[in-house]
Design an enzyme around this catalytic site. Structure first.
Site, mmCIF file in Angstrom:
data_model
loop_
_atom_site.group_PDB
_atom_site.id
_atom_site.type_symbol
_atom_site.label_atom_id
_atom_site.label_comp_id
_atom_site.label_asym_id
_atom_site.label_seq_id
_atom_site.Cartn_x
_atom_site.Cartn_y
_atom_site.Cartn_z
ATOM 1 N N CYS A 130 -4.644 115.239 21.087
ATOM 2 C CA CYS A 130 -5.183 113.812 20.733
ATOM 3 C C CYS A 130 -6.383 113.843 20.043
ATOM 4 O O CYS A 130 -6.812 112.210 19.560
ATOM 5 C CB CYS A 130 -4.833 113.034 22.182
ATOM 6 S SG CYS A 130 -3.538 112.812 22.335
ATOM 7 N N LYS A 195 -4.597 106.886 32.713
ATOM 8 C CA LYS A 195 -2.899 107.702 32.142
ATOM 9 C C LYS A 195 -3.641 109.375 32.909
ATOM 10 O O LYS A 195 -4.265 109.579 31.980
ATOM 11 C CB LYS A 195 -3.057 107.747 30.404
ATOM 12 C CG LYS A 195 -2.428 108.845 29.711
ATOM 13 C CD LYS A 195 -2.195 108.381 28.234
ATOM 14 C CE LYS A 195 -1.526 109.541 28.290
ATOM 15 N NZ LYS A 195 -0.708 109.051 26.462
ATOM 16 N N ARG A 217 -3.002 118.891 27.790
ATOM 17 C CA ARG A 217 -3.469 117.969 28.026
ATOM 18 C C ARG A 217 -4.463 117.427 28.805
ATOM 19 O O ARG A 217 -5.373 115.670 29.028
ATOM 20 C CB ARG A 217 -2.920 116.074 27.141
ATOM 21 C CG ARG A 217 -2.076 116.146 26.083
ATOM 22 C CD ARG A 217 -1.940 115.345 25.629
ATOM 23 N NE ARG A 217 -0.601 114.989 24.750
ATOM 24 C CZ ARG A 217 -0.970 115.686 24.133
ATOM 25 N NH1 ARG A 217 -1.316 116.379 22.562
ATOM 26 N NH2 ARG A 217 0.536 115.571 23.132
ATOM 27 N N LYS A 248 -0.053 104.536 33.457
ATOM 28 C CA LYS A 248 0.809 105.368 33.311
ATOM 29 C C LYS A 248 0.427 106.803 33.354
ATOM 30 O O LYS A 248 -0.607 106.939 33.384
ATOM 31 C CB LYS A 248 0.510 105.149 31.384
ATOM 32 C CG LYS A 248 0.932 106.247 30.852
ATOM 33 C CD LYS A 248 1.130 106.044 29.563
ATOM 34 C CE LYS A 248 1.793 107.719 29.023
ATOM 35 N NZ LYS A 248 1.523 107.580 27.261
ATOM 36 N N SER A 274 8.654 107.827 29.279
ATOM 37 C CA SER A 274 10.392 108.900 28.840
ATOM 38 C C SER A 274 10.773 109.272 29.727
ATOM 39 O O SER A 274 11.820 109.134 30.167
ATOM 40 C CB SER A 274 10.066 109.903 27.909
ATOM 41 O OG SER A 274 8.996 110.749 27.539
ATOM 42 N N TYR A 313 11.791 101.950 28.677
ATOM 43 C CA TYR A 313 12.234 101.945 27.151
ATOM 44 C C TYR A 313 14.017 100.942 27.477
ATOM 45 O O TYR A 313 15.370 101.344 26.933
ATOM 46 C CB TYR A 313 12.546 103.555 27.397
ATOM 47 C CG TYR A 313 11.765 104.305 26.449
ATOM 48 C CD1 TYR A 313 11.259 104.053 25.226
ATOM 49 C CD2 TYR A 313 10.894 104.859 27.716
ATOM 50 C CE1 TYR A 313 9.779 104.952 24.781
ATOM 51 C CE2 TYR A 313 9.778 105.755 26.680
ATOM 52 C CZ TYR A 313 9.328 106.250 26.050
ATOM 53 O OH TYR A 313 8.359 106.090 25.522
HETATM 54 C C1 PBG Z 1 0.316 109.844 23.213
HETATM 55 C C2 PBG Z 1 1.419 108.866 23.966
HETATM 56 C C3 PBG Z 1 2.433 109.582 25.016
HETATM 57 C C4 PBG Z 1 2.758 109.038 25.279
HETATM 58 C C5 PBG Z 1 2.086 107.559 25.700
HETATM 59 N N1 PBG Z 1 1.233 108.182 24.506
HETATM 60 C C6 PBG Z 1 2.337 111.120 24.823
HETATM 61 C C7 PBG Z 1 0.563 111.794 25.554
HETATM 62 O O1 PBG Z 1 -0.397 111.627 25.661
HETATM 63 O O2 PBG Z 1 1.209 113.111 25.375
HETATM 64 C C8 PBG Z 1 3.851 108.921 26.344
HETATM 65 C C9 PBG Z 1 4.851 107.847 26.377
HETATM 66 C C10 PBG Z 1 6.147 108.004 27.280
HETATM 67 O O3 PBG Z 1 5.959 109.895 27.710
HETATM 68 O O4 PBG Z 1 7.370 107.624 27.562
HETATM 69 N N2 PBG Z 1 -0.878 110.678 23.409
#
Ligand code: PBG
Length: 323
Positions: A130, A195, A217, A248, A274, A313
């Site tokens: 990132c 997050k 990450r 999140k 997701s 979604y």
């Molecule tokens: C970007 C980001 C991510 C998601 C939203 N913005 C992926 C991550 O952090 O690896 C995930 C969203 C999802 O899983 O629906 N950093």
């Protein structure tokens, strides 16, 4: 002895009674639909693990925006798949980047729709992390410059709100300052404040082609075990000028949505990510669960815990059902 005087079942007997005493309601205006924009024309590629979700070229993306607007959905959040990736994530903040071009088209064609952008670099770096890599780790302070530049370029292209998801320290302040310096004092920041380093982002990384090429990450996203730290992250982002805060993923972190609701009087968003979506879809496809009911029950739980806004979604499906 309360029984037989008290019979809670009395108010559950019919749908009209249940509707009368229902405490939590879902509205299409509370949903934000994530969309993935890619180069090309007439491209609409379904994402394997996310049935009904697509990588879309700008023309197809605009059609999707039109549909979202007609369903009364609160807004869309854009993720970009650039033509090429590099060490400096240049596609993330280029004025003619994929998200910037998509914003211009959507603003022109569907002016009433709220456009939010995800501000992050992982879709644009060749290594999938990132931010800027220094000594094998993401360098916080140098990454802030890319994020600020991306936010400004999004605002210039027509974004109504920016949503940093990178989890660098100090990014909300850096973005606020850059937006203000460039005359975008009215653009709000929706901060992915808490997050977590979650396994449930797996399908998204296929969709956005953003899986890290080495490591993970965990040096910037939060440890799923830490609730107190989540409140601290939210507090810091609010001090730095966040207008809306997000938690999140959503369902595995309902306790934190609830706690944030008790502690902070700002709008709270939650991202049903997701993996949360894919699990329901996979079970439904196997005939193991009812898709619509699982969708409504999870969305209701997230609202009941205290989220005002849900990134999901299921936005279109749920809006259709409610409308
Ligand atoms: C970007 C980001 C991510 C998601 C939203 N913005 C992926 C991550 O952090 O690896 C995930 C969203 C999802 O899983 O629906 N950093």
């Amino acid at each position: 002895m309360p029984f037989p005087i008290h019979r809670p079942r009395r108010l559950r007997a019919t749908e009209s009674l249940r509707a009368l005493v229902r405490e939590t309601h879902l509205e299409p205006s509370q949903f934000v639909l994530p969309l993935f924009v890619c180069p090309g024309e007439g491209v609409k590629r379904e994402i394997g693990a996310m049935p009904g979700n697509y990588q879309m070229s700008i023309d197809e993306f605009v059609k999707e925006c039109r549909e979202a607007a007609s369903l009364g959905i609160g807004g869309v959040i854009l993720f970009g798949l650039p033509e090429s990736k590099d060490e400096t994530a240049s596609g993330a903040y280029a004025d003619d980047g994929i998200v910037q071009r998509a914003l211009k088209a959507a603003k022109r064609e569907v002016p009433g729709l709220l456009l939010i952008t995800d501000v992050c670099n992982c879709e644009y770096t060749s290594h999938g992390h990132c931010g800027k890599i220094v000594d094998g780790d993401v360098d916080n302070d140098q990454t802030l410059e890319w994020l600020a530049a991306a936010a400004v370029s999004h605002a210039r292209a027509g974004a109504d709100m920016v949503a940093p998801s990178d989890m660098m320290d100090g990014r909300v302040a850096a973005i606020r300052e850059a937006l203000d310096e460039n005359g975008f004092t009215k653009i709000p920041i929706l901060s992915y404040a808490a997050k977590f380093a979650s396994v449930f982002y797996g399908p998204f990384r296929e969709a956005a082609e953003s899986a890290p090429q080495f490591g993970d990450r965990r040096s910037y996203q939060m440890d799923p075990a830490n609730g107190r730290e989540a409140m601290r992250e939210i507090e810091l982002d609010l001090e730095e000028g966040a207008d809306i805060i997000m938690i999140k993923p959503a369902l595995p972190y309902l306790d934190l949505i609830w706690e944030a609701r008790q502690s902070f009087d700002v709008p709270i968003a939650a991202y049903q990510v997701s993996g949360e979506f894919s699990m329901i879809m996979a079970a439904a496809r196997n005939g193991w669960i009812d898709r619509q009911r699982a969708m409504l029950e999870t969305l209701t739980s997230i609202r009941r815990a205290g989220a005002d806004i849900i990134l999901t979604y299921f936005a279109k499906d749920a809006a259709r059902l409610l409308g």
